[in-house]
Design a protein around this motif. Structure first.
Motif, short mmCIF file in Angstrom:
data_model
loop_
_atom_site.label_atom_id
_atom_site.label_comp_id
_atom_site.label_asym_id
_atom_site.label_seq_id
_atom_site.Cartn_x
_atom_site.Cartn_y
_atom_site.Cartn_z
N LEU A 41 48.75 38.57 40.88
CA LEU A 41 47.51 37.77 40.90
C LEU A 41 47.70 36.41 40.22
CD1 LEU A 41 44.76 40.43 40.09
CD2 LEU A 41 45.56 39.63 42.31
N ASN A 42 48.76 36.27 39.44
CA ASN A 42 49.04 35.03 38.72
C ASN A 42 49.18 33.87 39.70
OD1 ASN A 42 49.79 33.13 36.80
ND2 ASN A 42 51.91 33.81 36.77
N GLY A 43 48.22 32.95 39.67
CA GLY A 43 48.28 31.75 40.50
C GLY A 43 47.82 31.94 41.94
N THR A 44 47.47 33.14 42.33
CA THR A 44 47.00 33.39 43.70
C THR A 44 45.62 32.76 43.88
OG1 THR A 44 48.22 35.47 43.81
CG2 THR A 44 46.43 35.19 45.38
N LEU A 45 45.45 32.05 44.99
CA LEU A 45 44.17 31.40 45.28
C LEU A 45 43.21 32.37 45.97
CD1 LEU A 45 45.42 27.94 46.59
CD2 LEU A 45 44.53 28.49 44.31
N PHE A 46 41.95 32.36 45.53
CA PHE A 46 40.90 33.18 46.12
C PHE A 46 39.76 32.27 46.55
CE2 PHE A 46 43.23 35.90 43.25
CZ PHE A 46 43.42 37.06 44.02
N ASP A 47 39.04 32.69 47.59
CA ASP A 47 37.94 31.88 48.10
C ASP A 47 36.82 31.72 47.09
OD1 ASP A 47 39.18 31.37 50.53
OD2 ASP A 47 38.28 33.11 51.50
N ASP A 48 36.59 32.75 46.27
CA ASP A 48 35.51 32.69 45.28
C ASP A 48 35.77 33.72 44.19
OD1 ASP A 48 34.75 35.17 46.45
OD2 ASP A 48 33.29 34.20 47.74
N VAL A 49 34.92 33.73 43.18
CA VAL A 49 35.09 34.63 42.04
C VAL A 49 34.93 36.09 42.46
CG1 VAL A 49 34.17 35.26 39.78
CG2 VAL A 49 34.43 32.85 40.38
N ALA A 50 34.06 36.36 43.43
CA ALA A 50 33.88 37.74 43.91
C ALA A 50 35.18 38.28 44.51
CB ALA A 50 32.75 37.80 44.93
N ALA A 51 35.89 37.45 45.27
CA ALA A 51 37.17 37.88 45.85
C ALA A 51 38.20 38.10 44.75
CB ALA A 51 37.66 36.84 46.85
N LEU A 52 38.20 37.27 43.73
CA LEU A 52 39.09 37.45 42.59
C LEU A 52 38.78 38.77 41.89
CD1 LEU A 52 41.11 36.61 40.36
CD2 LEU A 52 39.26 35.26 39.36
N ALA A 53 37.50 39.04 41.64
CA ALA A 53 37.10 40.29 40.97
C ALA A 53 37.52 41.50 41.79
CB ALA A 53 35.60 40.30 40.73
N TYR A 54 37.39 41.42 43.10
CA TYR A 54 37.79 42.52 43.97
C TYR A 54 39.29 42.78 43.86
CZ TYR A 54 38.56 45.34 48.13
OH TYR A 54 38.94 46.34 48.99
N ALA A 55 40.08 41.72 43.81
CA ALA A 55 41.53 41.87 43.67
C ALA A 55 41.89 42.51 42.33
CB ALA A 55 42.21 40.50 43.82
N ILE A 56 41.15 42.17 41.28
CA ILE A 56 41.40 42.79 39.97
C ILE A 56 41.04 44.27 40.03
CG2 ILE A 56 40.69 42.81 37.55
CD1 ILE A 56 40.28 39.74 37.80
N GLN A 57 39.95 44.61 40.72
CA GLN A 57 39.58 46.02 40.88
C GLN A 57 40.67 46.79 41.62
OE1 GLN A 57 35.77 46.23 42.81
NE2 GLN A 57 34.75 45.09 41.18
N LYS A 58 41.26 46.16 42.63
CA LYS A 58 42.33 46.82 43.39
C LYS A 58 43.56 47.11 42.53
CE LYS A 58 43.11 46.22 47.58
NZ LYS A 58 43.36 45.93 48.98
N ARG A 59 43.69 46.40 41.42
CA ARG A 59 44.79 46.66 40.49
C ARG A 59 44.48 47.82 39.56
NH1 ARG A 59 47.95 41.98 37.75
NH2 ARG A 59 48.85 43.90 37.00
N GLY A 60 43.29 48.41 39.71
CA GLY A 60 42.94 49.59 38.92
C GLY A 60 42.02 49.34 37.74
N LEU A 61 41.53 48.12 37.61
CA LEU A 61 40.59 47.83 36.53
C LEU A 61 39.17 48.07 37.00
CD1 LEU A 61 43.23 46.09 35.79
CD2 LEU A 61 41.68 44.91 34.26
N GLN A 62 38.32 48.51 36.09
CA GLN A 62 36.92 48.79 36.42
C GLN A 62 36.06 47.63 35.95
OE1 GLN A 62 35.37 52.24 34.43
NE2 GLN A 62 33.31 51.89 35.17
N GLN A 63 35.28 47.05 36.88
CA GLN A 63 34.43 45.93 36.53
C GLN A 63 33.11 46.43 35.96
OE1 GLN A 63 33.51 43.18 39.71
NE2 GLN A 63 32.74 41.65 38.28
N VAL A 64 32.68 45.77 34.89
CA VAL A 64 31.35 46.03 34.30
C VAL A 64 30.53 44.76 34.45
CG1 VAL A 64 32.20 47.78 32.70
CG2 VAL A 64 32.07 45.42 31.96
N GLU A 65 29.25 44.92 34.58
CA GLU A 65 28.36 43.77 34.74
C GLU A 65 28.20 43.04 33.41
OE1 GLU A 65 27.11 42.54 37.59
OE2 GLU A 65 28.35 44.09 38.52
N PHE A 66 28.06 41.74 33.51
CA PHE A 66 27.84 40.91 32.32
C PHE A 66 26.58 40.12 32.50
CE2 PHE A 66 28.74 36.98 29.85
CZ PHE A 66 28.77 37.58 28.60
#
Length: 102
Positions: free
Chosen positions: A77-102
């Motif tokens: 994910l280092n330096g990978t371009l995403f269309d928006d923050v939601a797409a970035l968050a989805y990619a982080i979730q695919k790495r096995g991290l659980q997103q919590v709302e802020f």
């Protein structure tokens, strides 16, 4: 537990992040107005880590931009371009991290 980042987080924010991320491999996206947007996560080592979300605008004449994060701990994910923050968050979730709302 410590903060590892080139960022001075105030103690109130740090306490909030600790509370919102009680388990390893949890993350949140901090996109509060008038602050740098960032990904905050609790690592497998139980550290609270902060990574800024950067913007990439390929042309000064076009308002469109993409977002990315930098850091060795993000692997592919280092330096990978995403269309928006939601797409970035989805990619982080695919790495096995659980997103919590802020």
């Amino acid at each position: 537990m410590e903060v590892i980042a080139h960022y001075n987080v105030n103690s109130d924010d740090f306490a909030l992040f600790v509370k919102l991320l009680p388990q390893k491999l949890m993350f949140l996206v901090d996109s509060r107005p008038d602050r740098d947007h960032k990904v905050v996560h609790r690592s497998a080592n139980d550290e609270i880590l902060i990574t800024f979300i950067r913007r990439h605008q390929p042309s000064a004449w076009k308002p469109e931009f993409k977002v990315f994060i930098e850091g060795e701990n993000w692997g592919s994910l280092n330096g990978t371009l995403f269309d928006d923050v939601a797409a970035l968050a989805y990619a982080i979730q695919k790495r096995g991290l659980q997103q919590v709302e802020f």
